[in-house]
Design an enzyme around this catalytic site. Structure first.
Site, PDB file in Angstrom:
ATOM      1  CB  THR A 134      -0.896  -0.007   1.263  1.00 54.51           C
ATOM      2  OG1 THR A 134      -1.474   1.279   1.445  1.00 54.51           O
ATOM      3  CG2 THR A 134      -0.109  -0.342   2.519  1.00 54.51           C
ATOM      4  CG  ASP A 135      -1.182   4.976  -0.970  1.00 57.22           C
ATOM      5  OD1 ASP A 135      -1.755   4.323  -0.069  1.00 57.22           O
ATOM      6  OD2 ASP A 135      -1.757   5.880  -1.615  1.00 57.22           O
ATOM      7  CD  GLU A 136      -3.583   3.416   4.167  1.00 56.87           C
ATOM      8  OE1 GLU A 136      -3.543   3.527   5.404  1.00 56.87           O
ATOM      9  OE2 GLU A 136      -4.620   3.132   3.541  1.00 56.87           O
ATOM     10  CE1 TYR A 160      -3.298  -2.630   5.647  1.00 57.06           C
ATOM     11  CE2 TYR A 160      -3.331  -0.277   5.122  1.00 57.06           C
ATOM     12  CZ  TYR A 160      -3.314  -1.606   4.716  1.00 57.06           C
ATOM     13  OH  TYR A 160      -3.294  -1.908   3.368  1.00 57.06           O
ATOM     14  CE  LYS A 164       0.218  -4.615   3.030  1.00 56.11           C
ATOM     15  NZ  LYS A 164      -0.108  -5.990   2.524  1.00 56.11           N
TER      16      LYS A 164
HETATM   17  P1  NAD Z   1      -9.388  -7.511   2.183  1.00 53.23           P
HETATM   18  O1  NAD Z   1      -9.403  -7.220   3.636  1.00 53.23           O
HETATM   19  O2  NAD Z   1     -10.617  -7.268   1.370  1.00 53.23           O
HETATM   20  O3  NAD Z   1      -8.998  -9.044   1.933  1.00 53.23           O
HETATM   21  C1  NAD Z   1      -7.959  -9.666   2.634  1.00 53.23           C
HETATM   22  C2  NAD Z   1      -8.114 -11.183   2.453  1.00 53.23           C
HETATM   23  O4  NAD Z   1      -7.021 -11.820   3.136  1.00 53.23           O
HETATM   24  C3  NAD Z   1      -9.408 -11.752   3.038  1.00 53.23           C
HETATM   25  O5  NAD Z   1     -10.010 -12.629   2.115  1.00 53.23           O
HETATM   26  C4  NAD Z   1      -8.941 -12.504   4.278  1.00 53.23           C
HETATM   27  O6  NAD Z   1      -9.758 -13.626   4.599  1.00 53.23           O
HETATM   28  C5  NAD Z   1      -7.545 -12.925   3.875  1.00 53.23           C
HETATM   29  N1  NAD Z   1      -6.659 -13.166   5.021  1.00 53.23           N
HETATM   30  C6  NAD Z   1      -6.489 -12.371   6.116  1.00 53.23           C
HETATM   31  N2  NAD Z   1      -5.591 -12.933   6.948  1.00 53.23           N
HETATM   32  C7  NAD Z   1      -5.151 -14.067   6.361  1.00 53.23           C
HETATM   33  C8  NAD Z   1      -4.203 -15.067   6.705  1.00 53.23           C
HETATM   34  N3  NAD Z   1      -3.522 -14.998   7.859  1.00 53.23           N
HETATM   35  N4  NAD Z   1      -4.012 -16.103   5.854  1.00 53.23           N
HETATM   36  C9  NAD Z   1      -4.708 -16.203   4.704  1.00 53.23           C
HETATM   37  N5  NAD Z   1      -5.631 -15.293   4.321  1.00 53.23           N
HETATM   38  C10 NAD Z   1      -5.841 -14.236   5.128  1.00 53.23           C
HETATM   39  O7  NAD Z   1      -8.149  -6.702   1.607  1.00 53.23           O
HETATM   40  P2  NAD Z   1      -7.941  -6.054   0.170  1.00 53.23           P
HETATM   41  O8  NAD Z   1      -8.517  -4.696   0.161  1.00 53.23           O
HETATM   42  O9  NAD Z   1      -8.350  -7.033  -0.856  1.00 53.23           O
HETATM   43  O10 NAD Z   1      -6.366  -5.889   0.168  1.00 53.23           O
HETATM   44  C11 NAD Z   1      -5.528  -6.912  -0.384  1.00 53.23           C
HETATM   45  C12 NAD Z   1      -4.086  -6.473  -0.249  1.00 53.23           C
HETATM   46  O11 NAD Z   1      -3.893  -5.250  -0.953  1.00 53.23           O
HETATM   47  C13 NAD Z   1      -3.657  -6.195   1.201  1.00 53.23           C
HETATM   48  O12 NAD Z   1      -2.358  -6.676   1.372  1.00 53.23           O
HETATM   49  C14 NAD Z   1      -3.693  -4.684   1.313  1.00 53.23           C
HETATM   50  O13 NAD Z   1      -2.746  -4.239   2.237  1.00 53.23           O
HETATM   51  C15 NAD Z   1      -3.322  -4.270  -0.094  1.00 53.23           C
HETATM   52  N6  NAD Z   1      -3.859  -2.966  -0.550  1.00 53.23           N
HETATM   53  C16 NAD Z   1      -5.185  -2.676  -0.405  1.00 53.23           C
HETATM   54  C17 NAD Z   1      -5.663  -1.458  -0.888  1.00 53.23           C
HETATM   55  C18 NAD Z   1      -7.134  -1.100  -0.803  1.00 53.23           C
HETATM   56  O14 NAD Z   1      -7.489   0.046  -1.112  1.00 53.23           O
HETATM   57  N7  NAD Z   1      -8.010  -1.994  -0.438  1.00 53.23           N
HETATM   58  C19 NAD Z   1      -4.791  -0.544  -1.489  1.00 53.23           C
HETATM   59  C20 NAD Z   1      -3.434  -0.885  -1.615  1.00 53.23           C
HETATM   60  C21 NAD Z   1      -2.990  -2.115  -1.141  1.00 53.23           C
HETATM   61  P1  TYD Z   2     -10.857   3.798   4.050  1.00 52.99           P
HETATM   62  O1  TYD Z   2     -11.784   3.333   2.984  1.00 52.99           O
HETATM   63  O2  TYD Z   2     -10.984   3.205   5.419  1.00 52.99           O
HETATM   64  O3  TYD Z   2      -9.374   3.646   3.486  1.00 52.99           O
HETATM   65  P2  TYD Z   2      -7.963   4.202   4.103  1.00 52.99           P
HETATM   66  O4  TYD Z   2      -8.148   4.589   5.507  1.00 52.99           O
HETATM   67  O5  TYD Z   2      -7.101   3.003   3.935  1.00 52.99           O
HETATM   68  O6  TYD Z   2      -7.567   5.350   3.214  1.00 52.99           O
HETATM   69  O7  TYD Z   2     -11.032   5.375   4.206  1.00 52.99           O
HETATM   70  C1  TYD Z   2     -10.846   6.244   3.114  1.00 52.99           C
HETATM   71  C2  TYD Z   2     -10.955   7.651   3.640  1.00 52.99           C
HETATM   72  O8  TYD Z   2     -12.303   7.866   4.081  1.00 52.99           O
HETATM   73  C3  TYD Z   2     -10.060   7.913   4.846  1.00 52.99           C
HETATM   74  O9  TYD Z   2      -9.576   9.252   4.785  1.00 52.99           O
HETATM   75  C4  TYD Z   2     -11.011   7.766   6.029  1.00 52.99           C
HETATM   76  C5  TYD Z   2     -12.343   8.216   5.473  1.00 52.99           C
HETATM   77  N1  TYD Z   2     -13.545   7.595   6.044  1.00 52.99           N
HETATM   78  C6  TYD Z   2     -14.599   8.389   6.474  1.00 52.99           C
HETATM   79  O10 TYD Z   2     -14.552   9.629   6.394  1.00 52.99           O
HETATM   80  N2  TYD Z   2     -15.704   7.781   7.000  1.00 52.99           N
HETATM   81  C7  TYD Z   2     -15.800   6.426   7.121  1.00 52.99           C
HETATM   82  O11 TYD Z   2     -16.828   5.916   7.646  1.00 52.99           O
HETATM   83  C8  TYD Z   2     -14.707   5.617   6.660  1.00 52.99           C
HETATM   84  C9  TYD Z   2     -14.757   4.133   6.776  1.00 52.99           C
HETATM   85  C10 TYD Z   2     -13.589   6.247   6.122  1.00 52.99           C
END
Ligand code: NAD
Ligand code: TYD
Length: 364
Positions: A134-136, A160, A164
């Site tokens: 992630t970019d975070e 989080y 990461k």
């Molecule tokens: P998500 O929470 O929707 O899915 C995570 C999945 O991992 C789930 O299916 C969960 O059951 C599985 N999981 C959790 N712990 C586990 C373990 N110990 N063993 C096996 N499986 C396990 O997450 P996502 O949004 O699909 O994110 C996927 C990846 O991408 C993550 O690594 C996250 O950090 C990264 N990412 C997410 C975003 C975003 O905006 N969602 C952006 C950049 C990077």
């Molecule tokens: P989120 O989807 O949780 O992603 P991240 O925290 O990883 O960026 O949140 C996106 C943005 O929206 C973040 O600035 C937090 C904000 N947010 C709200 O304002 N209200 C909400 O209920 C949630 C879940 C997030």
């Protein structure tokens, strides 16, 4: 055809990746997923008759299971999507984040290393370990700061992000020390079908459809850089296919938007697709107490992947958001499953003590 071991493939991004992989014929897929609260098997029901897809329930930290899967299926790549991924939950209960994101990724790396070291030379050459991050990890930007580049120093702010960052460092170390052929991608906020409705965009869509308050943390001026999930999946596949080992790539949509703007755009789409008589969805917008340590701005400089690998996103934010809202309107069964179980408990825990600070009108 190649075989990929995908971890966390029942979650949001992993499931979209697997669907793309099977549709486009990228690879046969073994999906190792623990099925935490964030996923349910129904998400990939469309693949239940697909002989090129196999689901295994389990933990990335279970070295015996991972080693058996590697020996049995001999994948050419491991793609590590598995993670605890919600910042608000990492603030309330960080333990699971350290366990899966740090310790789990470490165990997966170590098992992969031992497996990779005994492969024949040609298989060794072909093998990749791609870590999805992630970019975070880069922390928070001020309004005029340049966007995150691959050489921006890590400065994670939430449990989080720190977990990461820890996993990214381990991946780097396994390449540097042991020569494991790793790749790391750091992506901005994703949106699209199958995102668990604890994250901003699906939460707002579903609350708005039910006429519930649309919770915005703080002043709503925090900025995120949004990318449609399929564009992220295409980028990951391109990195896997074409990148030199040991590289890291930032992936983003060049769509910097404040949270308030995102929520207002969702409301406008719903006013068109699911209109309510004499009622604008934006009237539900409610400002609530801010997230502790809330990062102000994220922005990705994705020029490296564009230049080196020729990747471009296909969706604009407008087209991607429209598709996303339509998907949630069309998939009420999926939504119901996602919101059963522990979801209601989380909603109470996260939102009940965040008293309303002021109505939206005073913010404009
Ligand atoms: P998500 O929470 O929707 O899915 C995570 C999945 O991992 C789930 O299916 C969960 O059951 C599985 N999981 C959790 N712990 C586990 C373990 N110990 N063993 C096996 N499986 C396990 O997450 P996502 O949004 O699909 O994110 C996927 C990846 O991408 C993550 O690594 C996250 O950090 C990264 N990412 C997410 C975003 C975003 O905006 N969602 C952006 C950049 C990077
Ligand atoms: P989120 O989807 O949780 O992603 P991240 O925290 O990883 O960026 O949140 C996106 C943005 O929206 C973040 O600035 C937090 C904000 N947010 C709200 O304002 N209200 C909400 O209920 C949630 C879940 C997030």
């Amino acid at each position: 055809m190649q075989t990929y071991l995908v971890t966390g493939g029942t979650g949001f991004i992993g499931s979209n990746f697997i669907l793309s992989a099977r549709r486009e014929g990228w690879a046969t897929i073994i999906n190792l997923d623990k099925l935490t609260y964030a996923s349910h098997p129904q998400t990939l029901a469309a693949l239940s008759d697909d002989p090129g897809y196999q689901f295994v329930q389990g933990d990335i930290g279970d070295s015996d299971l991972v080693r058996t899967l590697l020996d049995t299926h001999q994948p050419t790549a491991i793609l590590n999507f598995a993670a605890e991924s919600h910042v608000d939950r990492s603030i309330v209960s960080p333990h699971d984040f350290i366990q899966t994101n740090v310790v789990g990724t470490f165990n997966l790396l170590e098992t992969s290393r031992v497996y990779w070291e005994q492969l024949a030379a040609n298989q060794k050459e072909q093998f990749r370990f791609l870590h999805v991050s992630t970019d975070e990890v880069y922390g928070s930007l001020n309004p005029t700061d340049p966007a995150f580049r691959e050489d921006t120093p890590y400065a994670p702010n939430s449990p989080y992000a720190a977990s990461k960052a820890g996993s990214d460092h381990l991946v780097r170390a396994y390449h540097h020390t042991y020569g494991l052929p790793t790749l790391t991608t750091n992506c901005s906020n994703n949106y699209g079908p199958r995102q668990f409705p604890e994250k901003l965009i699906p939460l707002i869509i579903l609350n708005a459809l039910e006429g519930k308050p649309l919770p915005i943390y703080g002043d709503g001026q925090n900025v995120r850089d949004w990318l449609y999930v399929e564009d992220h999946c295409n980028a990951i596949h391109r990195v896997l296919q074409h990148s030199c080992v040991g590289e890291t790539y930032n992936i983003g949509g060049r769509n910097e938007l404040t949270n308030l703007t995102v929520v207002e755009q969702i409301c406008s789409i719903l006013d068109e697709l699911a209109p309510k008589p004499n009622f604008k969805h934006s009237s539900l917008i409610t400002f609530i107490k801010d997230r502790p340590g809330h990062d102000r701005r994220y922005a990705i400089d994705c020029s490296k992947i564009q230049r080196d690998l020729g990747w471009q996103p296909n969706e604009s934010f407008e087209s991607g958001l429209l598709k996303t809202v339509q998907w949630y309107l069309d998939n009420s069964n999926w939504v119901e499953q996602a919101r059963s179980g522990a979801y209601q408990t989380w909603m109470k825990q996260n939102y009940s003590d965040r008293s309303v600070e002021s109505p939206v009108e005073s913010r404009h």
